[in-house]
Design an enzyme around this catalytic site. Structure first.
Site, PDB file in Angstrom:
ATOM      1  CD  GLU A  28       3.016 -55.158 130.040  1.00 43.14           C
ATOM      2  OE1 GLU A  28       2.486 -54.051 129.834  1.00 43.14           O
ATOM      3  OE2 GLU A  28       3.906 -55.366 130.874  1.00 43.14           O
ATOM      4  CB  VAL A 108       1.241 -55.099 135.070  1.00 44.74           C
ATOM      5  CG1 VAL A 108       1.187 -56.249 136.077  1.00 44.74           C
ATOM      6  CG2 VAL A 108       2.547 -55.157 134.287  1.00 44.74           C
ATOM      7  CG  ASP A 140       2.659 -42.218 141.679  1.00 44.31           C
ATOM      8  OD1 ASP A 140       1.842 -43.093 141.337  1.00 44.31           O
ATOM      9  OD2 ASP A 140       3.402 -41.635 140.875  1.00 44.31           O
ATOM     10  CB  SER A 142       1.919 -49.423 140.196  1.00 46.86           C
ATOM     11  OG  SER A 142       1.327 -50.183 139.157  1.00 46.86           O
ATOM     12  CG  ASP A 144       1.106 -52.833 137.694  1.00 47.98           C
ATOM     13  OD1 ASP A 144       0.102 -52.424 137.078  1.00 47.98           O
ATOM     14  OD2 ASP A 144       2.258 -52.760 137.246  1.00 47.98           O
ATOM     15  CE  LYS A 161      10.730 -50.118 133.246  1.00 47.14           C
ATOM     16  NZ  LYS A 161       9.515 -50.942 133.220  1.00 47.14           N
TER      17      LYS A 161
END
Length: 315
Positions: A28, A108, A140, A142, A144, A161
């Site tokens: 990426e 990603v 919220d 992602s 991804d 994370k």
């Protein structure tokens, strides 16, 4: 669709590797454009590609340049993503960037999507995006995760994370039927730390085993990507006590500053880099190197497996 009619550009180096069945790994560009300071980011981008080339694997760094998605960058393209101000480009941003002839560093989600469209089957990143804390109110999550449900790409990451909601992320991946395997572990890593305390069902011992999982996934026709959770060795992880202290301070600072919604995670990550005195950044780089190396091994194993299958069918 012929290569000439595709709405993206595959570099000659990547195209030749794909056509000949040699191993290729997608990388990426957001980690370079937005995740690392200059000029360290250019050095890192070059290092990640060199790790792969030294192992006999072709790197395919992905970015959108002047509206055109590129699968594989030349030296000037790498310098551009490291030196220019670029938008973060997720999948939904690709048609807008194309229409505006604008440039963007792929997340990603966008990297997995474009890699899959180009036929690149293995992708190395640092950590996945996931479900954010408080997502029951903010919604919220992602992109991804949904992109992995459609990409057919095997993604090597150090989990997500620890500022994210790890249990909710794992639940979401299960709902999307995305296989998650731990590389020599069943403790899902939390990026800076080698473990999160959240158990996943399956572990794999080596790259050839991961390649066999990929083949089985293809044979079953599911179409989802695969997440390979690759923890840092314990001796390289961030000191857990310091990690917990800095995270607690970061969450308190976000609350005091009144940061809410989608602004929370970028605030936390920026705060953590400063509050850790750069320690988190150095661990980030170790994570990326570790994932790139494993992705290279998987790509080699996958290339060998596909080649052996082709030889068997020809007999």
């Amino acid at each position: 669709m012929s290569r000439a009619s595709r709405p993206f550009h595959v570099s000659a180096e990547v195209a030749e590797a794909l056509d000949s069945g040699r191993p290729v790994v997608a990388l990426e560009s957001t980690i370079i454009s937005h995740g690392l300071p200059r000029p360290r980011n250019l050095e890192a981008a070059q290092e990640f590609e060199e790790i792969l080339r030294s192992a006999g694997v072709t790197p395919a760094t992905i970015a959108v340049l002047d509206g055109v998605p590129h699968i594989g960058l030349d030296a000037e393209g790498v310098r551009r993503i490291a030196g220019e101000e670029m938008a973060k480009a997720s999948v939904r941003d690709l048609p807008i960037l194309a229409a505006k002839a604008a440039s963007g560093a792929t997340t990603v989600a966008a990297t997995a999507y474009l890699a899959g469209r180009a036929g690149v089957r293995v992708f190395a990143t640092g950590g996945l995006g996931g479900v954010h804390r408080g997502a029951s109110e903010s919604f919220d999550e992602s992109a991804d995760l949904s992109a992995l449900a459609l990409s057919g790409v095997t993604v090597v990451s150090a989990g997500v994370k620890s500022v994210l909601d790890i249990p909710a992320t794992l639940e979401r991946l299960e709902t999307l039927s995305v296989p998650v395997v731990g590389y020599r572990t069943t403790d899902f890593p939390s990026f800076w730390l080698s473990g999160s305390g959240h158990t996943i069902d399956w572990s794999v011992d080596d790259a050839p085993e991961i390649a066999r999982v990929m083949r089985s996934q293809d044979e079953l026709g599911h179409g989802q990507g695969i997440v390979v959770a690759n923890p840092l060795p314990l001796e390289k992880q961030w000191n857990p006590e310091e990690h917990d202290r800095v995270l607690a301070t970061a969450f308190a600072a976000a609350e005091e500053a009144g940061v809410t919604g989608k602004a929370v995670t970028p605030f936390l990550l920026g705060f953590i880099v400063e509050a850790s005195g750069g320690t988190s950044l150095e661990v980030n780089l170790d994570i990326a190197r570790n994932n790139v190396r494993l992705a290279g091994e998987i790509a080699i194993a996958w290339s060998s497996l596909v080649s052996d299958a082709s030889d068997d069918s020809a007999d």
